[in-house]
Write a protein that holds these residues in place. Structure first.
Motif, mmCIF file in Angstrom:
data_model
loop_
_atom_site.group_PDB
_atom_site.id
_atom_site.type_symbol
_atom_site.label_atom_id
_atom_site.label_comp_id
_atom_site.label_asym_id
_atom_site.label_seq_id
_atom_site.Cartn_x
_atom_site.Cartn_y
_atom_site.Cartn_z
ATOM 1 N N ARG A 248 0.826 -1.215 0.000
ATOM 2 C CA ARG A 248 0.000 0.000 0.000
ATOM 3 C C ARG A 248 0.859 1.264 0.000
ATOM 4 N NH1 ARG A 248 -4.961 0.341 1.243
ATOM 5 N NH2 ARG A 248 -4.666 2.094 -0.170
ATOM 6 N N ILE A 249 1.908 1.262 -0.801
ATOM 7 C CA ILE A 249 2.668 2.487 -1.059
ATOM 8 C C ILE A 249 2.136 3.049 -2.369
ATOM 9 C CG2 ILE A 249 4.937 3.512 -1.443
ATOM 10 C CD1 ILE A 249 6.145 1.170 0.101
ATOM 11 N N VAL A 250 1.485 4.204 -2.284
ATOM 12 C CA VAL A 250 0.733 4.738 -3.428
ATOM 13 C C VAL A 250 1.309 6.092 -3.826
ATOM 14 C CG1 VAL A 250 -1.542 5.351 -4.303
ATOM 15 C CG2 VAL A 250 -1.327 3.582 -2.529
ATOM 16 N N SER A 251 1.665 6.208 -5.080
ATOM 17 C CA SER A 251 2.139 7.486 -5.591
ATOM 18 C C SER A 251 0.951 8.415 -5.847
ATOM 19 C CB SER A 251 2.921 7.262 -6.892
ATOM 20 O OG SER A 251 3.419 8.484 -7.386
ATOM 21 N N VAL A 252 1.059 9.654 -5.390
ATOM 22 C CA VAL A 252 -0.021 10.633 -5.607
ATOM 23 C C VAL A 252 0.574 11.890 -6.229
ATOM 24 C CG1 VAL A 252 -1.506 9.791 -3.751
ATOM 25 C CG2 VAL A 252 0.223 11.518 -3.246
ATOM 26 N N GLY A 253 -0.197 12.519 -7.097
ATOM 27 C CA GLY A 253 0.253 13.743 -7.757
ATOM 28 C C GLY A 253 0.447 14.861 -6.755
ATOM 29 N N SER A 254 1.432 15.704 -7.017
ATOM 30 C CA SER A 254 1.755 16.762 -6.042
ATOM 31 C C SER A 254 1.206 18.129 -6.434
ATOM 32 C CB SER A 254 3.275 16.865 -5.880
ATOM 33 O OG SER A 254 3.875 17.166 -7.128
ATOM 34 N N ASP A 255 0.698 18.280 -7.655
ATOM 35 C CA ASP A 255 0.306 19.606 -8.134
ATOM 36 C C ASP A 255 -0.777 20.232 -7.251
ATOM 37 O OD1 ASP A 255 -0.072 21.875 -9.540
ATOM 38 O OD2 ASP A 255 -1.045 20.944 -11.259
ATOM 39 N N ALA A 269 -10.224 14.337 -3.022
ATOM 40 C CA ALA A 269 -10.803 13.177 -3.711
ATOM 41 C C ALA A 269 -9.712 12.209 -4.149
ATOM 42 C CB ALA A 269 -11.618 13.646 -4.905
ATOM 43 N N ALA A 270 -8.588 12.731 -4.631
ATOM 44 C CA ALA A 270 -7.485 11.873 -5.064
ATOM 45 C C ALA A 270 -6.906 11.103 -3.872
ATOM 46 C CB ALA A 270 -6.405 12.716 -5.732
ATOM 47 N N LEU A 271 -6.769 11.781 -2.737
ATOM 48 C CA LEU A 271 -6.260 11.098 -1.545
ATOM 49 C C LEU A 271 -7.248 10.031 -1.061
ATOM 50 C CD1 LEU A 271 -4.655 13.988 0.562
ATOM 51 C CD2 LEU A 271 -3.566 12.419 -1.043
ATOM 52 N N ALA A 272 -8.532 10.350 -1.104
ATOM 53 C CA ALA A 272 -9.541 9.373 -0.681
ATOM 54 C C ALA A 272 -9.494 8.128 -1.567
ATOM 55 C CB ALA A 272 -10.933 10.007 -0.733
ATOM 56 N N ALA A 273 -9.308 8.329 -2.870
ATOM 57 C CA ALA A 273 -9.223 7.190 -3.783
ATOM 58 C C ALA A 273 -7.984 6.353 -3.497
ATOM 59 C CB ALA A 273 -9.203 7.689 -5.224
ATOM 60 N N ALA A 274 -6.898 7.003 -3.083
ATOM 61 C CA ALA A 274 -5.665 6.273 -2.779
ATOM 62 C C ALA A 274 -5.766 5.536 -1.442
ATOM 63 C CB ALA A 274 -4.487 7.250 -2.763
ATOM 64 N N ILE A 275 -6.415 6.165 -0.474
ATOM 65 C CA ILE A 275 -6.507 5.565 0.867
ATOM 66 C C ILE A 275 -7.580 4.482 0.907
ATOM 67 C CG2 ILE A 275 -7.035 6.050 3.296
ATOM 68 C CD1 ILE A 275 -5.942 8.909 2.789
ATOM 69 N N HIS A 276 -8.700 4.767 0.251
ATOM 70 C CA HIS A 276 -9.837 3.827 0.262
ATOM 71 C C HIS A 276 -10.243 3.508 -1.174
ATOM 72 C CE1 HIS A 276 -10.295 4.279 4.570
ATOM 73 N NE2 HIS A 276 -10.305 5.596 4.431
ATOM 74 N N PRO A 277 -9.454 2.728 -1.894
ATOM 75 C CA PRO A 277 -9.786 2.413 -3.282
ATOM 76 C C PRO A 277 -11.024 1.524 -3.366
ATOM 77 C CG PRO A 277 -7.949 1.074 -2.536
ATOM 78 C CD PRO A 277 -8.231 2.056 -1.437
ATOM 79 N N GLY A 278 -11.682 1.604 -4.488
ATOM 80 C CA GLY A 278 -12.832 0.724 -4.707
ATOM 81 C C GLY A 278 -14.126 1.254 -4.158
#
Length: 278
Positions: A248-255, A269-278
């Motif tokens: 569960r090491i997930v790359s996220v955009g920094s912009d 929303a991007a963080l939520a998708a990374a933390i709680h996918p699906g």
């Protein structure tokens, strides 16, 4: 250039080699320079992008900013260039790096609006301040309400999920993470996570791998400027850490993540998708 030197240049520019006087100040600022990416995005979101006559080199959103004069860097604005476009309002975010330049602009008689951009509260305060200076307070109210509604929608999406322990990495070497009192920490919380570094040092503390092991995050969000493989290699030996053991090491955009501007719902929303996918 020294501060006194800059002031002399500024006064000369104001005197006007061509004899032209600075434009009269409109009821709401009509010629606006914005020297911070977050504030530039706010001005455009308020529908006042047509008043912007210059931005800093790091202002790259929305696309219309590409056609605007770049008046120096975020930390190193050019006093001569700023005054040269004859603004009636300059919007800045305070920093030790731009302090002297901002003072020189003020000494030149140009109105300066200082806004903060480190937390969500800062964002909503800056929206109100900028909208007030532009005399578009109604638009400011609508923008703030829209952002609150969209952030609430992210909260609602993850409300039924168990909270995950999250480490948000912003630098690999040295290892720098998002601490407490930051916009990024707030967005992690909205996205259904608990920032495991919220109580560690300053806003963006340097931490050890031993601390990562001790805090045992379920998810490591990697927003560092580097390769995804580099982030995975950094933590590969920490096999007792749940995030590592479970992949569960997930790359996220920094912009959008590092701008306290009107795109913060997208970041949440991007963080939520990374933390709680699906």
């Amino acid at each position: 250039m020294t501060a006194p030197g800059a002031a002399l240049v500024v006064l000369a520019l104001l005197a006007g080699c061509d004899g032209a006087a600075p434009p009269p100040r409109a009821a709401g600022a009509a010629r606006v320079v914005v020297l911070a990416p977050s504030a530039t995005e706010t001005v455009f979101a308020l529908g006042a992008g047509d008043r912007v006559v210059g931005v800093c080199a790091q202002c790259d959103y929305p696309a219309a900013t590409a056609k605007l004069p770049k008046l120096g860097g975020y930390l190193t604005p050019s006093v001569e260039a700023v005054v040269g476009v004859r603004p009636d309002l300059v919007i800045v975010v305070p920093s030790p790096g731009n302090r002297e330049a901002v003072r020189a602009i003020e000494r030149a008689g140009v109105r300066v609006l200082v806004v903060q951009d480190r937390t969500l509260d800062d964002l909503f305060t800056s929206i109100a301040a900028i909208a007030g200076a532009l005399e578009v307070s109604d638009a400011g109210g609508r923008l703030a309400a829209d952002l609150r509604s969209r952030l609430d929608a992210v909260r609602a999406r993850v409300a039924s999920q168990p909270r995950a322990r999250v480490l948000l990495v912003v630098g690999h070497s040295p290892l720098i993470v998002a601490g407490g009192g930051t916009l990024q920490g707030e967005l992690v919380e909205i996205a259904g996570g608990t920032n495991v570094a919220a109580d560690v040092g300053n806003a963006f503390p340097q931490v050890s791998l031993e601390l990562v092991v001790a805090r045992a995050p379920d998810v490591i969000l990697d927003a560092a400027m580097g390769t995804e493989e580099g982030g995975r290699a950094l933590f590969a030996q920490l096999t007792t850490v749940p995030a590592v053991a479970n992949g569960r090491i997930v790359s996220v955009g920094s912009d959008v993540l590092f701008r306290a501007g009107p795109r913060v719902p997208e970041a949440a929303a991007a963080l939520a998708a990374a933390i709680h996918p699906g």
